[in-house]
Design a protein around this motif. Structure first.
Motif, PDB file in Angstrom:
ATOM      1  N   ARG A 187      41.311  76.315  81.846  1.00 14.27           N
ATOM      2  CA  ARG A 187      40.702  75.662  83.009  1.00 14.27           C
ATOM      3  C   ARG A 187      39.906  76.652  83.854  1.00 14.27           C
ATOM      4  O   ARG A 187      38.791  76.362  84.299  1.00 14.27           O
ATOM      5  N   LEU A 188      40.468  77.821  84.086  1.00 15.66           N
ATOM      6  CA  LEU A 188      39.790  78.796  84.935  1.00 15.66           C
ATOM      7  C   LEU A 188      38.530  79.333  84.277  1.00 15.66           C
ATOM      8  O   LEU A 188      37.553  79.667  84.966  1.00 15.66           O
ATOM      9  N   SER A 189      38.532  79.431  82.947  1.00 14.82           N
ATOM     10  CA  SER A 189      37.307  79.875  82.281  1.00 14.82           C
ATOM     11  C   SER A 189      36.203  78.841  82.439  1.00 14.82           C
ATOM     12  O   SER A 189      35.023  79.195  82.602  1.00 14.82           O
ATOM     13  N   LEU A 190      36.557  77.531  82.408  1.00  9.11           N
ATOM     14  CA  LEU A 190      35.571  76.493  82.674  1.00  9.11           C
ATOM     15  C   LEU A 190      35.020  76.604  84.094  1.00  9.11           C
ATOM     16  O   LEU A 190      33.811  76.487  84.328  1.00  9.11           O
ATOM     17  N   LEU A 191      35.922  76.827  85.052  1.00 13.11           N
ATOM     18  CA  LEU A 191      35.492  76.994  86.439  1.00 13.11           C
ATOM     19  C   LEU A 191      34.533  78.166  86.577  1.00 13.11           C
ATOM     20  O   LEU A 191      33.483  78.066  87.218  1.00 13.11           O
ATOM     21  N   SER A 192      34.897  79.296  85.958  1.00 14.01           N
ATOM     22  CA  SER A 192      34.063  80.487  86.067  1.00 14.01           C
ATOM     23  C   SER A 192      32.711  80.274  85.403  1.00 14.01           C
ATOM     24  O   SER A 192      31.674  80.700  85.923  1.00 14.01           O
ATOM     25  N   LEU A 193      32.718  79.585  84.259  1.00 16.28           N
ATOM     26  CA  LEU A 193      31.472  79.364  83.533  1.00 16.28           C
ATOM     27  C   LEU A 193      30.499  78.520  84.351  1.00 16.28           C
ATOM     28  O   LEU A 193      29.318  78.867  84.515  1.00 16.28           O
ATOM     29  N   HIS A 194      30.989  77.411  84.901  1.00 19.03           N
ATOM     30  CA  HIS A 194      30.106  76.530  85.666  1.00 19.03           C
ATOM     31  C   HIS A 194      29.721  77.135  87.010  1.00 19.03           C
ATOM     32  O   HIS A 194      28.577  76.960  87.465  1.00 19.03           O
ATOM     33  N   ALA A 195      30.664  77.831  87.637  1.00 21.32           N
ATOM     34  CA  ALA A 195      30.313  78.489  88.898  1.00 21.32           C
ATOM     35  C   ALA A 195      29.253  79.554  88.671  1.00 21.32           C
ATOM     36  O   ALA A 195      28.319  79.714  89.473  1.00 21.32           O
ATOM     37  N   GLY A 196      29.352  80.289  87.535  1.00 22.45           N
ATOM     38  CA  GLY A 196      28.338  81.289  87.221  1.00 22.45           C
ATOM     39  C   GLY A 196      26.989  80.665  86.938  1.00 22.45           C
ATOM     40  O   GLY A 196      25.939  81.212  87.319  1.00 22.45           O
ATOM     41  N   ALA A 197      27.000  79.492  86.277  1.00 18.09           N
ATOM     42  CA  ALA A 197      25.734  78.806  86.000  1.00 18.09           C
ATOM     43  C   ALA A 197      25.052  78.368  87.292  1.00 18.09           C
ATOM     44  O   ALA A 197      23.828  78.494  87.447  1.00 18.09           O
ATOM     45  N   LEU A 198      25.848  77.842  88.232  1.00 21.29           N
ATOM     46  CA  LEU A 198      25.272  77.436  89.520  1.00 21.29           C
ATOM     47  C   LEU A 198      24.721  78.641  90.280  1.00 21.29           C
ATOM     48  O   LEU A 198      23.686  78.547  90.962  1.00 21.29           O
ATOM     49  N   GLU A 199      25.401  79.774  90.170  1.00 20.59           N
ATOM     50  CA  GLU A 199      24.939  80.972  90.872  1.00 20.59           C
ATOM     51  C   GLU A 199      23.633  81.500  90.274  1.00 20.59           C
ATOM     52  O   GLU A 199      22.732  81.953  90.994  1.00 20.59           O
ATOM     53  N   LEU A 200      23.498  81.428  88.930  1.00 24.42           N
ATOM     54  CA  LEU A 200      22.307  81.949  88.271  1.00 24.42           C
ATOM     55  C   LEU A 200      21.126  80.987  88.354  1.00 24.42           C
ATOM     56  O   LEU A 200      19.972  81.404  88.194  1.00 24.42           O
ATOM     57  N   ARG A 201      21.392  79.715  88.618  1.00 25.58           N
ATOM     58  CA  ARG A 201      20.315  78.720  88.671  1.00 25.58           C
ATOM     59  C   ARG A 201      20.362  77.958  89.991  1.00 25.58           C
ATOM     60  O   ARG A 201      20.734  76.787  90.045  1.00 25.58           O
ATOM     61  N   PRO A 202      20.015  78.623  91.060  1.00 25.01           N
ATOM     62  CA  PRO A 202      20.039  77.932  92.358  1.00 25.01           C
ATOM     63  C   PRO A 202      19.001  76.819  92.457  1.00 25.01           C
ATOM     64  O   PRO A 202      19.105  75.944  93.319  1.00 25.01           O
ATOM     65  N   PRO A 206      19.205  68.437  90.941  1.00 24.91           N
ATOM     66  CA  PRO A 206      20.410  67.895  91.586  1.00 24.91           C
ATOM     67  C   PRO A 206      21.370  67.250  90.601  1.00 24.91           C
ATOM     68  O   PRO A 206      22.589  67.317  90.785  1.00 24.91           O
ATOM     69  N   GLU A 207      20.829  66.619  89.543  1.00 25.25           N
ATOM     70  CA  GLU A 207      21.712  65.991  88.569  1.00 25.25           C
ATOM     71  C   GLU A 207      22.561  67.042  87.849  1.00 25.25           C
ATOM     72  O   GLU A 207      23.760  66.845  87.618  1.00 25.25           O
ATOM     73  N   GLU A 208      21.983  68.188  87.494  1.00 23.89           N
ATOM     74  CA  GLU A 208      22.731  69.243  86.828  1.00 23.89           C
ATOM     75  C   GLU A 208      23.772  69.849  87.772  1.00 23.89           C
ATOM     76  O   GLU A 208      24.901  70.161  87.366  1.00 23.89           O
ATOM     77  N   VAL A 209      23.371  70.045  89.035  1.00 21.77           N
ATOM     78  CA  VAL A 209      24.330  70.591  90.010  1.00 21.77           C
ATOM     79  C   VAL A 209      25.501  69.623  90.191  1.00 21.77           C
ATOM     80  O   VAL A 209      26.668  70.041  90.239  1.00 21.77           O
ATOM     81  N   ALA A 210      25.211  68.344  90.280  1.00 21.13           N
ATOM     82  CA  ALA A 210      26.278  67.354  90.454  1.00 21.13           C
ATOM     83  C   ALA A 210      27.185  67.331  89.238  1.00 21.13           C
ATOM     84  O   ALA A 210      28.418  67.222  89.360  1.00 21.13           O
ATOM     85  N   ARG A 211      26.587  67.434  88.032  1.00 19.59           N
ATOM     86  CA  ARG A 211      27.405  67.414  86.820  1.00 19.59           C
ATOM     87  C   ARG A 211      28.312  68.650  86.754  1.00 19.59           C
ATOM     88  O   ARG A 211      29.496  68.571  86.428  1.00 19.59           O
ATOM     89  N   ALA A 212      27.737  69.810  87.090  1.00 21.78           N
ATOM     90  CA  ALA A 212      28.538  71.035  87.081  1.00 21.78           C
ATOM     91  C   ALA A 212      29.639  70.981  88.140  1.00 21.78           C
ATOM     92  O   ALA A 212      30.777  71.403  87.901  1.00 21.78           O
ATOM     93  N   ALA A 213      29.300  70.453  89.307  1.00 26.47           N
ATOM     94  CA  ALA A 213      30.312  70.340  90.362  1.00 26.47           C
ATOM     95  C   ALA A 213      31.424  69.388  89.932  1.00 26.47           C
ATOM     96  O   ALA A 213      32.604  69.606  90.244  1.00 26.47           O
ATOM     97  N   GLY A 214      31.044  68.324  89.218  1.00 28.94           N
ATOM     98  CA  GLY A 214      32.069  67.396  88.733  1.00 28.94           C
ATOM     99  C   GLY A 214      33.001  68.055  87.743  1.00 28.94           C
ATOM    100  O   GLY A 214      34.222  67.832  87.765  1.00 28.94           O
TER     101      GLY A 214
END
Length: 371
Positions: A187-202, A206-214
């Protein structure tokens, strides 16, 4: 070890025996027609020696020394002296017993010097006295050896029990450590992966951000649930009526793979087996879970293949392959694969992992599946 009730019963029995032996000594002394004063002193010393039986446990050495010394003058105290020799032999080391026994052996030779009115014993009486002393001494030493043997056995049993408890506690700690790693690392690796993606792609849509946040929210929620489950294993006051949370099985692999796919991984999944026993299915689930986690953390971008096969009587085979050589973006302690090897070994199976000639990292496990 002697219980208090049993010890009092033994003291009472020995007190009655002392009275009987003293009475026989008084009667035997009367047969020699002693003078009134020596006879009275003899009887009084014998009676006092009988009372000393009640002090034999608290003061065995003093009881033995006094009764042996009294038997030099008092014929009626000789029987109580034997009880004292038995007591000191059963409760004290040989270096203490030796001088007292030597004094008891000299009593027949010293008595004629202090009691001229008493006839010198015949040779067979000397031998009988020595035999009584030897028998009482041997009995006391046997009782002491048996008591020490029981104490040593009790200490050994207690030591083995403590060792067993320590092993059980260590096994439980290892199990909890494996469970915490298995359920949280994924679970934490999934969190880190998506959080890193959001950080690298500010500037992501909005649809991708919402999907990653979900995905982050869902992974965090499941991580909290699984953490609560593991913590529940640590509770000592958990009621047996409260059912345990359901454990993952082979049927949950599809959902596990879908979670990785939603995180952006390309996973080729092949599972053509029925449902094995719960323990085997749970072990296979944990192996695939760790394989996907390692692929996210350490593998290069590429397709990850997950294959599960086998049948009852043949065993269950689980294999996870992913491109090797990536740079780890998520820290790891290296305990996951070790924990999986322990899990497979406890189930009677085996685990192999490492790079292949084709440039892949392969994780392969075999678990027994009885008919």
């Amino acid at each position: 070890m002697t219980t208090p009730g049993r010890g009092r019963a033994t003291d009472a029995a020995l007190f009655l025996l002392a009275i009987a032996l003293t009475t026989l000594g008084v009667i035997d002394n009367l047969d020699h027609h002693p003078a009134p004063v020596p006879f009275a002193v003899d009887a009084v010393l014998g009676a006092l020696s009988c009372l000393g039986v009640w002090l034999r446990r608290s003061r065995p050495v003093g009881f033995a020394v006094v009764t042996v010394a009294a038997s030099v003058y008092s014929m009626s105290a000789a029987g109580v002296a034997l009880i004292a020799l038995f007591t000191v032999a059963a409760h004290r080391p040989v270096k203490v017993v030796g001088p007292i026994v030597a004094g008891a052996v000299l009593v027949p030779f010293v008595t004629p010097l202090v009691r001229p009115d008493v006839p010198v014993p015949a040779w067979w009486q000397f031998l009988l006295g020595f035999a009584c002393v030897a028998a009482v001494l041997a009995w006391g030493l046997f009782v002491k050896a048996r008591r020490e043997s029981l104490r040593e056995r009790s200490r050994r049993v207690e030591s083995e029990r403590e060792l067993h408890l320590a092993q059980v506690r260590q096994s439980e700690r290892d199990q909890i450590a494996r469970e915490m790693h298995d359920v949280l690392a994924h679970r934490l690796s999934l969190l880190s992966l998506h959080a890193g993606a959001l950080e690298l792609r500010p500037d992501a849509a909005p649809e991708e951000v919402a999907r990653a946040a979900g995905v982050i929210r869902d992974s965090a929620h499941r991580a909290l649930e699984e953490l609560r489950e593991v913590i529940g294993m640590l509770r000592t006051d958990r009621s047996p009526e409260v059912p345990e949370l359901p454990q993952p099985s082979l049927a949950d692999l599809s959902d596990l793979v879908d979670q990785s796919r939603r995180a952006g991984m390309r996973v080729l999944f092949d599972c053509q087996v029925g449902e094995p026993p719960a323990a085997i299915g749970r072990g296979a689930y944990r192996i695939v879970q760790e394989g996907l986690t390692n692929a996210r953390k350490h593998g290069r971008d590429g397709e990850v293949s997950v294959a599960v096969g086998g049948a009852a009587g043949e065993g269950l085979t689980v294999e996870v392959r992913n491109p090797a050589g990536g740079v780890a973006g998520i820290p790891g302690g290296g305990r996951g694969l070790i924990g999986l090897a322990e899990r497979a070994g406890l189930a009677g199976g085996r685990l192999e992992y490492g790079p292949t000639a084709a440039g892949e990292f392969r994780l392969r496990a075999w678990l027994p599946w009885p008919r």
